[in-house]
Structure formats: C-alpha cells, structure tokens
Motif scaffolding. Structure first.
Motif, PDB file in Angstrom:
ATOM      1  N   THR A  84       0.858  -1.178   0.000  1.00 19.85           N
ATOM      2  CA  THR A  84       0.000   0.000   0.000  1.00 19.85           C
ATOM      3  C   THR A  84       0.892   1.225   0.000  1.00 19.85           C
ATOM      4  OG1 THR A  84      -1.689  -1.152   1.250  1.00 19.85           O
ATOM      5  CG2 THR A  84      -1.800   1.245   1.233  1.00 19.85           C
ATOM      6  N   ILE A  85       0.604   2.135  -0.902  1.00 24.07           N
ATOM      7  CA  ILE A  85       1.367   3.367  -0.989  1.00 24.07           C
ATOM      8  C   ILE A  85       0.380   4.506  -0.855  1.00 24.07           C
ATOM      9  CG2 ILE A  85       2.874   4.762  -2.423  1.00 24.07           C
ATOM     10  CD1 ILE A  85       3.680   2.083  -3.757  1.00 24.07           C
ATOM     11  N   ALA A  86       0.620   5.405   0.081  1.00 27.34           N
ATOM     12  CA  ALA A  86      -0.366   6.433   0.401  1.00 27.34           C
ATOM     13  C   ALA A  86       0.180   7.831   0.194  1.00 27.34           C
ATOM     14  CB  ALA A  86      -0.809   6.280   1.845  1.00 27.34           C
ATOM     15  N   ASN A  87      -0.724   8.753  -0.137  1.00 24.19           N
ATOM     16  CA  ASN A  87      -0.435  10.188  -0.202  1.00 24.19           C
ATOM     17  C   ASN A  87       0.834  10.505  -0.976  1.00 24.19           C
ATOM     18  OD1 ASN A  87      -2.701  10.793   1.312  1.00 24.19           O
ATOM     19  ND2 ASN A  87      -1.604  10.477   3.217  1.00 24.19           N
ATOM     20  N   PHE A  88       0.793  10.302  -2.266  1.00 24.24           N
ATOM     21  CA  PHE A  88       1.954  10.511  -3.111  1.00 24.24           C
ATOM     22  C   PHE A  88       2.473  11.928  -3.022  1.00 24.24           C
ATOM     23  CE2 PHE A  88      -0.716   7.436  -5.390  1.00 24.24           C
ATOM     24  CZ  PHE A  88       0.069   6.343  -5.144  1.00 24.24           C
ATOM     25  N   GLY A  89       3.786  12.030  -2.970  1.00 22.42           N
ATOM     26  CA  GLY A  89       4.431  13.317  -3.098  1.00 22.42           C
ATOM     27  C   GLY A  89       4.279  14.261  -1.923  1.00 22.42           C
ATOM     28  N   THR A  90       3.727  13.852  -0.810  1.00 26.37           N
ATOM     29  CA  THR A  90       3.605  14.757   0.315  1.00 26.37           C
ATOM     30  C   THR A  90       4.803  14.589   1.231  1.00 26.37           C
ATOM     31  OG1 THR A  90       2.399  13.192   1.703  1.00 26.37           O
ATOM     32  CG2 THR A  90       1.087  14.615   0.262  1.00 26.37           C
ATOM     33  N   ASN A  94       6.453   8.922   5.565  1.00 28.97           N
ATOM     34  CA  ASN A  94       7.671   8.509   6.248  1.00 28.97           C
ATOM     35  C   ASN A  94       8.617   7.878   5.232  1.00 28.97           C
ATOM     36  OD1 ASN A  94       6.978   5.750   5.906  1.00 28.97           O
ATOM     37  ND2 ASN A  94       5.794   5.779   7.795  1.00 28.97           N
ATOM     38  N   GLU A  95       9.785   7.544   5.677  1.00 27.34           N
ATOM     39  CA  GLU A  95      10.805   7.033   4.755  1.00 27.34           C
ATOM     40  C   GLU A  95      10.381   5.749   4.062  1.00 27.34           C
ATOM     41  OE1 GLU A  95      14.917   6.783   5.899  1.00 27.34           O
ATOM     42  OE2 GLU A  95      14.638   8.470   7.263  1.00 27.34           O
ATOM     43  N   VAL A  96       9.717   4.861   4.793  1.00 29.07           N
ATOM     44  CA  VAL A  96       9.303   3.582   4.214  1.00 29.07           C
ATOM     45  C   VAL A  96       8.315   3.811   3.075  1.00 29.07           C
ATOM     46  CG1 VAL A  96       8.110   1.413   4.691  1.00 29.07           C
ATOM     47  CG2 VAL A  96       9.714   2.335   6.363  1.00 29.07           C
ATOM     48  N   GLU A  97       7.338   4.705   3.276  1.00 32.40           N
ATOM     49  CA  GLU A  97       6.363   4.989   2.216  1.00 32.40           C
ATOM     50  C   GLU A  97       7.032   5.627   1.006  1.00 32.40           C
ATOM     51  OE1 GLU A  97       3.608   7.273   4.513  1.00 32.40           O
ATOM     52  OE2 GLU A  97       2.242   5.584   4.708  1.00 32.40           O
ATOM     53  N   ASN A  98       7.959   6.539   1.251  1.00 33.30           N
ATOM     54  CA  ASN A  98       8.692   7.160   0.145  1.00 33.30           C
ATOM     55  C   ASN A  98       9.500   6.123  -0.620  1.00 33.30           C
ATOM     56  OD1 ASN A  98       7.845   9.826   0.384  1.00 33.30           O
ATOM     57  ND2 ASN A  98       9.388  10.288   1.926  1.00 33.30           N
ATOM     58  N   GLU A  99      10.084   5.200   0.104  1.00 37.79           N
ATOM     59  CA  GLU A  99      10.860   4.137  -0.525  1.00 37.79           C
ATOM     60  C   GLU A  99       9.964   3.255  -1.390  1.00 37.79           C
ATOM     61  OE1 GLU A  99      13.682   0.715   1.261  1.00 37.79           O
ATOM     62  OE2 GLU A  99      13.723   2.633   2.339  1.00 37.79           O
ATOM     63  N   LYS A 100       8.778   2.922  -0.876  1.00 39.21           N
ATOM     64  CA  LYS A 100       7.832   2.108  -1.637  1.00 39.21           C
ATOM     65  C   LYS A 100       7.379   2.844  -2.892  1.00 39.21           C
ATOM     66  CE  LYS A 100       5.762  -0.488   2.193  1.00 39.21           C
ATOM     67  NZ  LYS A 100       4.518  -0.675   2.962  1.00 39.21           N
TER      68      LYS A 100
END
Length: 161
Positions: A84-90, A94-100
C-alpha cells in the motif's frame, strides 16, 4: 435581495462552513466559496422556499463537494496486493512509504509501453470498461493484463526492497 439575505444568514452559513472545515482559515475560505456560489446562483432562486433555506442548501452542497474533494485527496491509496502506498508526493510520508513509492515508480518505468499505459490508467482509478474503451481492448483482456502487471510490479518491488 442578496445583501439583505446574506446579512440575515451570515453567521449560520459560516457555522455550516466551520463544521466542514479543519480550521478557521479553511472555514473562511469555504465561506467565501459559498458566497460566490450563492451569488452566481441567485438567478435560479425560485422562491419556493425562503431565501435562507435556499442559501443553506447551496452552502451544504458546496461544503459537501469540498469535503468530498478533500477526502479524495487525503485518501489516495493504491493497493497492489500486499503493498500500500499512500499520499503521493507529500512531505508527511515517512521514509518507508517514500521508498515504496520510489520503488513503484522505478518498476513502472521498466514495464513495456502497453503495460505502462494500462497501469497509468488503473492507478488513476479509471474503471476497466473505460480503460478498455481508451485502449481498444476487451474488458476481460484489461482485467487479465492488470492482474499480470500487479504480479510483475509486486515481484519487482520485492526485489528492490
């Protein structure tokens, strides 16, 4: 007529806006948006109800559209099976979401052009029927392709992560 109706209903309209806004600044912006819509719609007022009631309907419609857009923007989730990848580009990610997200972007770039087109439309939330119409393929073909693309992307992302 507009000014007297506004003067009589200003506080009530603002309270409606406050309910739908996160903070005072958003409430003020939303109130201004309501006033613009009321002003533009004055010619459609048919006096079947009081002008105050009509203004509340307009205000509620504007506030609900605002809330709907806000919710849509806040809840931009894309699920690819277990990822799951949330809130693109904001910046709030956190780092994990950005990495995903970076991994997903990299893996999408590695797809062939046909698959890129399908996944781009899919990630925008476009229905299979519309994708099939846009690309000139059958709806079943699109469903199969999306399933295969998801699998490819998941494998690619798992290799990266």
């Amino acid at each position: 007529m507009f000014l007297s109706a506004l003067e009589n209903n200003r506080e009530k309209l603002f309270r409606i806006c406050s309910i739908y806004a996160k903070n005072d600044e958003d409430a003020k912006d939303l109130f201004q948006e309501v006033l613009v819509h009321v002003w533009r719609s004055m010619s459609t007022f048919k006096a079947t109800s009081s002008i105050g009631t009509w203004m509340f309907r307009v205000a509620l419609n504007v506030c609900l559209r605002f809330k709907s857009k806000e919710t849509k923007n806040q809840n931009r989730f894309i699920k690819l099976d277990s990822i799951t990848i949330a809130n693109f580009g904001t910046e709030e990610n956190n780092e994990v979401e950005n990495e995903k997200f970076d991994s997903l972007r990299k893996c999408v770039k590695e797809l062939n052009e046909a698959d890129k087109a399908i996944v781009a439309l899919y990630l925008e939330g476009i229905a299979y029927r519309e994708i099939s119409s846009i690309l000139g393929l059958s709806e079943n073909h699109i469903a199969v392709k999306i399933k295969r693309i998801k699998s490819k992307l998941l494998n690619c992302i798992n290799k990266i992560l």
